[in-house]
Design an enzyme around this catalytic site. Structure first.
Site, PDB file in Angstrom:
ATOM      1  CG  ASP A 155      -1.877   1.110   1.316  1.00  0.00           C
ATOM      2  OD1 ASP A 155      -1.920   1.911   0.362  1.00  0.00           O
ATOM      3  OD2 ASP A 155      -2.583   1.223   2.338  1.00  0.00           O
ATOM      4  CB  SER A 156       3.784   1.914  -2.021  1.00  0.00           C
ATOM      5  OG  SER A 156       3.376   1.694  -3.364  1.00  0.00           O
TER       6      SER A 156
END
Length: 275
Positions: A155-156
């Site tokens: 979840d960048s």
């Protein structure tokens, strides 16, 4: 005087929102962090001037990055989130009764701190006893892990600054080693309108590492183009072969079993990017 914020998503295109007030602004050790209250989307987190999440539409992203892999895996017990300091992915992960532990690794502790303050409905599960929050480099955490996780979610932010290495082939190879023998991983992989090369390259890298690789999409109003992609790599379980009996009731606003299947139906121009 009216205050409007514009995210310049390309050199010729952007999104503009009316701002009520600035809640917090800070240059952290890693990025510019801003929390603002918008007229239309509620409180909003910006990192380096880019929209990360808003109270109004966050549920789409967080439900799709989590429930697709978690329903694909028959018994996910230990889940890792790389990035995701706002806590939304953790909130959704804990809706699955099989999950015994959820580890979150975010390099910037300030994102976690101010999400708890200004995005409480998103960060609401970070204090749960099943959650282990680590302020650390996700790349290094993966490199030091082996056969540990059932599901890993990346979840960048966008592939710039400290997040750039989270889009490299070597990182995906490390993820494969960090997963158990039937593990699954998913990463947000940007949009197919303005970042076609990125979508294509990540998919091809993942496909060379994982025997089952697929791409799916979701509609997120505040993200560039409104169409967002996720790339899923699996060692054993196919997200398109999930038995109907595996779907249990979770409280969602976007994700459903039908959406799970439909998300993998891609427009022709997106299919062409994956060839």
């Amino acid at each position: 005087m009216e205050f409007w914020f514009t995210e310049k998503q390309t050199e010729r295109f952007g999104i503009t929102m009316k701002i009520k007030r600035t809640l917090h602004t800070e240059k952290t050790d890693f990025q510019q962090l801003d929390m603002v209250e918008t007229e239309e989307f509620g409180n909003m987190l910006l990192l380096d001037g880019m929209v990360m999440t808003t109270e109004k539409d966050e549920f789409v992203y967080h439900e799709m990055v989590t429930h697709v892999p978690l329903f694909t895996h028959p018994n996910p017990k230990h889940v890792l989130v790389v990035g995701g300091g706002d806590g939304g992915a953790i909130r959704e992960i804990l809706k699955h009764p099989s999950v015994e532990k959820a580890t979150l690794v975010d390099i910037d502790g300030k994102v976690i701190e101010y999400s708890k303050t200004y995005l409480p409905t998103i960060a609401c599960a970070l204090e749960d006893e099943r959650v282990d929050v680590k302020v650390a480099d996700g790349f290094m955490h993966i490199a030091q892990s082996a056969n540990e996780y059932d599901v890993i979610m990346v979840d960048s932010t966008e592939p710039v600054g400290p997040a750039a290495k989270l889009f490299e082939r070597g990182f995906y190879e490390g993820i494969s080693k960090a997963l158990k023998e039937d593990g699954i991983f998913v990463a947000q992989t940007d949009n197919p309108w303005f970042h076609q090369e990125l979508v294509s390259n990540v998919y091809k890298d993942v496909k060379e590492i994982f025997p089952i690789t697929r791409l799916y999409t979701a509609n997120i109003p505040t993200y560039p183009s409104g169409m967002w992609t996720f790339t899923i790599g699996s060692k054993k379980h196919d997200p398109l072969a999930v038995e109907a009996t595996r779907f249990h009731d979770v409280q969602t606003k976007y994700y459903t079993p039908d959406i799970h299947r439909a998300a993998f139906v891609l427009p022709k121009f997106v299919q062409d990017l994956l060839k």
